[in-house]
Scaffold this motif. Structure first.
Motif, PDB file in Angstrom:
ATOM      1  N   PHE A  49       0.818  -1.213   0.000  1.00 27.07           N
ATOM      2  CA  PHE A  49       0.000   0.000   0.000  1.00 27.07           C
ATOM      3  C   PHE A  49       0.854   1.267   0.000  1.00 27.07           C
ATOM      4  N   GLY A  50       2.118   1.136   0.422  1.00 29.45           N
ATOM      5  CA  GLY A  50       2.985   2.302   0.417  1.00 29.45           C
ATOM      6  C   GLY A  50       4.148   2.209  -0.536  1.00 29.45           C
ATOM      7  N   ASN A  54       1.980   1.326  -7.354  1.00 29.40           N
ATOM      8  CA  ASN A  54       0.660   1.941  -7.297  1.00 29.40           C
ATOM      9  C   ASN A  54       0.475   2.952  -8.428  1.00 29.40           C
ATOM     10  N   ASN A  58      -3.094   7.890  -6.790  1.00 25.54           N
ATOM     11  CA  ASN A  58      -3.336   6.815  -5.833  1.00 25.54           C
ATOM     12  C   ASN A  58      -4.527   7.178  -4.949  1.00 25.54           C
ATOM     13  N   TYR A  61      -3.916   8.150  -1.198  1.00 25.47           N
ATOM     14  CA  TYR A  61      -3.315   9.392  -0.726  1.00 25.47           C
ATOM     15  C   TYR A  61      -4.323  10.167   0.123  1.00 25.47           C
ATOM     16  N   GLY A  67      -3.683   4.969   3.999  1.00 22.47           N
ATOM     17  CA  GLY A  67      -2.722   5.827   3.317  1.00 22.47           C
ATOM     18  C   GLY A  67      -1.502   6.173   4.141  1.00 22.47           C
ATOM     19  N   THR A  70       1.830   5.335   2.502  1.00 20.64           N
ATOM     20  CA  THR A  70       2.165   6.146   1.328  1.00 20.64           C
ATOM     21  C   THR A  70       2.957   7.384   1.723  1.00 20.64           C
ATOM     22  N   ARG A  71       2.865   7.759   2.989  1.00 23.94           N
ATOM     23  CA  ARG A  71       3.603   8.925   3.476  1.00 23.94           C
ATOM     24  C   ARG A  71       4.920   8.531   4.128  1.00 23.94           C
ATOM     25  N   PRO A  73       7.563   6.134   2.658  1.00 19.71           N
ATOM     26  CA  PRO A  73       8.018   5.177   1.642  1.00 19.71           C
ATOM     27  C   PRO A  73       9.179   4.300   2.094  1.00 19.71           C
ATOM     28  N   THR A 472       8.713  -1.468  -5.638  1.00 17.88           N
ATOM     29  CA  THR A 472       8.041  -0.417  -6.406  1.00 17.88           C
ATOM     30  C   THR A 472       8.043  -0.696  -7.897  1.00 17.88           C
TER      31      THR A 472
END
Length: 520
Positions: A49-50, A54, A58, A61, A67, A70-71, A73, A472
């Motif tokens: 999810f991070g 993605n 996204n 976010y 989320g 995602t903040r 990484p 990624t």
């Protein structure tokens, strides 16, 4: 192990002996291995999810809980690598209970359930390790708009602002499709269903790839029995392989469809050895190649299998070869005419090679030669070197393919082993090499040979290669510092976890080989 399937000529029958189920202590070990691998899969799925592949826009976010990663990484990548390490370790431990020649061995059903437990979280989480599925969406949408995907790139056909184009990697945005016509025809129909919904499109394509994997799961144990290989050992090295979990289930590469259809066709063709059965199998093998061209190589080796089963005479070769050749031409004619794109699919042999990777041995040699010429003041001859190495690679593949066909026809090597060796040569000799290309050869060889040297080599390479590609599926320009930090954190956590559970697991080193195993 009992089986009524006809043993293919050249196969080793030494493994076709009965085996007992694992005992109580080994079942306890299997339970621990399952939980360890499933935990690793859940951890990897959470990290996706991070740190997954993605979409650019996204939907996570800004979400407070989902989320969060995602903040962060670097933390997300560390979580992913920890999950990857745990899955690879669990796979190696599982291999201890799946060794060919053991008196007691894990059952096929037990292994399939274990692989299913590990794969399910990855099938439900965001994509990992590759952004190719966005290329599938974009190129299929180009076809759905009535354009020729072999002439029109996503950038030209859809525009830079289209949600599909924005997710395609830069190296593929202005490049025609490298995939077979049937794959794009199927994708065209998917595009008509999903519209421009990226998330829905990814989910649909994942279901399609899982169907291809299911076909492989059905065919592998049956073909393994025909080759004198224990089906559990074959499934462990193929379906439960971390490369399959990471790059087929999660990364959604169309090798799943190509290999699944290819193996199913071979099994059905060997099961129904009639003109209709051979023609049907030939059509399916042609379809596999119409998804991804390497699948066509299997036509020749499937034909050799039939020739040997019918007596191995020259007239058998001409009869089977003529039938399969006619089926190939007829099937590709129907597909080509139906697509409306003409013979543009011929370019699919070279489109992937426009992207160079130093993982490919000949490409690395060509780029090194170009660099050396610049250091010596002779000018930049990299392009010329790469053109030469590409031609050399194609010649090597052609020579090895013909040589393997001849050896298998003469009975010196089992045809499916020869097919796996040819696929391996193709993967290593072409200008571009990705980790999932190894599945072209690993899967056929896993089900066709008991060679301990192959199993040692394949185990080591697959375990190492599965950890090379970042979760990624992209580069880390301007943020390369994240990679070592994430890897170090994952290694520390993994070491602690292994120290806590090591006494509950089998001894690891026998996974890599066994004394007295046969070679082929």
């Amino acid at each position: 192990m009992t089986d009524q399937a006809e043993l293919l000529p050249g196969s080793d029958s030494s493994e076709r002996t009965s085996t007992s189920p694992i005992d109580h202590a080994e079942r306890r070990q299997l339970d621990h291995i399952r939980r360890f691998g499933t935990t690793g899969s859940l951890i990897l799925a959470a990290g996706a999810f991070g740190a997954g592949a993605n979409p650019v826009i996204n939907p996570l976010y800004g979400a407070r809980l989902l989320g969060l990663l995602t903040r962060m990484p670097t933390v997300a990548m560390a979580i992913c690598w920890l999950g990857m390490l745990m899955i690879v370790a669990a796979w190696l431990w599982l291999g201890r209970l799946c060794l060919p020649g053991r008196e007691r061995i894990v059952g096929v059903g037990q292994l399939a359930r274990t692989a299913g437990m590990w794969g399910l979280p990855l099938a439900l989480c965001p994509p990992l390790f590759s952004t190719d599925m966005y290329s599938y969406l974009a190129q299929s949408e180009v076809a759905a708009r009535g354009l020729n995907p072999y002439l029109v790139s996503p950038l030209i056909g859809l525009g830079v602002d289209h949600p599909f184009t924005s997710n395609v990697p830069n190296i593929w945005r202005d490049t025609p499709s490298p995939y077979g016509p049937l794959f794009l025809m199927f994708g065209e129909q998917i595009s008509r269903i999903i519209g421009d919904n990226v998330i829905f499109g990814v989910l649909i394509w994942r279901v399609v790839m899982l169907c291809g994997l299911a076909m492989a799961v059905w065919a592998i144990p049956r073909l393994a029995r025909r080759c004198g290989v224990h089906p559990t050992a074959a499934l462990w090295l193929s379906v439960a392989n971390p490369i399959v979990l990471f790059h087929v289930i999660s990364g959604m590469h169309n090798e799943a469809l190509m290999v699944g259809i290819m193996l199913t066709a071979i099994e059905l063709g060997l099961r129904f050895q009639s003109i209709a059965g051979t023609a049907g199998a030939g059509a399916l093998l042609t379809i596999a190649g119409a998804i991804k061209p390497p699948g066509w190589i299997a036509l020749g080796f499937f034909g050799i299998c039939l020739v040997l089963l019918q007596g191995g005479r020259w007239r058998d070769l001409f009869r089977v070869g003529g039938l399969l050749g006619a089926v190939f031409l007829a099937t590709m004619t129907v597909i080509t005419v139906s697509s409306g794109w003409g013979l543009g699919w011929i370019d699919t042999f070279d489109v992937p090679n426009r992207v160079k990777t130093i993982m490919a041995p000949l490409t690395a040699f060509g780029m090194s030669g170009g660099g050396a010429s610049m250091l010596l003041g002779l000018g930049n001859h990299t392009d010329a070197m790469l053109a030469i190495t590409k031609i050399i690679g194609y010649l090597i593949v052609a020579a090895v393919c013909l040589w393997m066909l001849w050896l298998s026809f003469r009975g010196r090597i089992q045809p499916l082993v020869a097919m796996g060796a040819t696929f391996l040569t193709l993967a290593l000799a072409v200008p571009v090499l990705w980790p999932w290309y190894l599945l072209w050869s690993v899967v056929p060889l896993a089900l066709s040979t008991n060679s301990s040297r192959f199993r040692v080599t394949a185990t080591v390479i697959c375990a190492a290669v599965s950890l090379v590609v970042p979760p990624t599926g992209a580069g880390f320009l301007l943020r390369a510092y994240q990679v070592p930090l994430a890897v170090i954190a994952a290694l520390v956590a993994f070491t602690i976890i292994v120290l806590l559970v090591r006494k509950r697991m089998p001894v690891l080193w026998p996974t890599l080989g066994r004394p007295g195993s046969t070679t082929q």
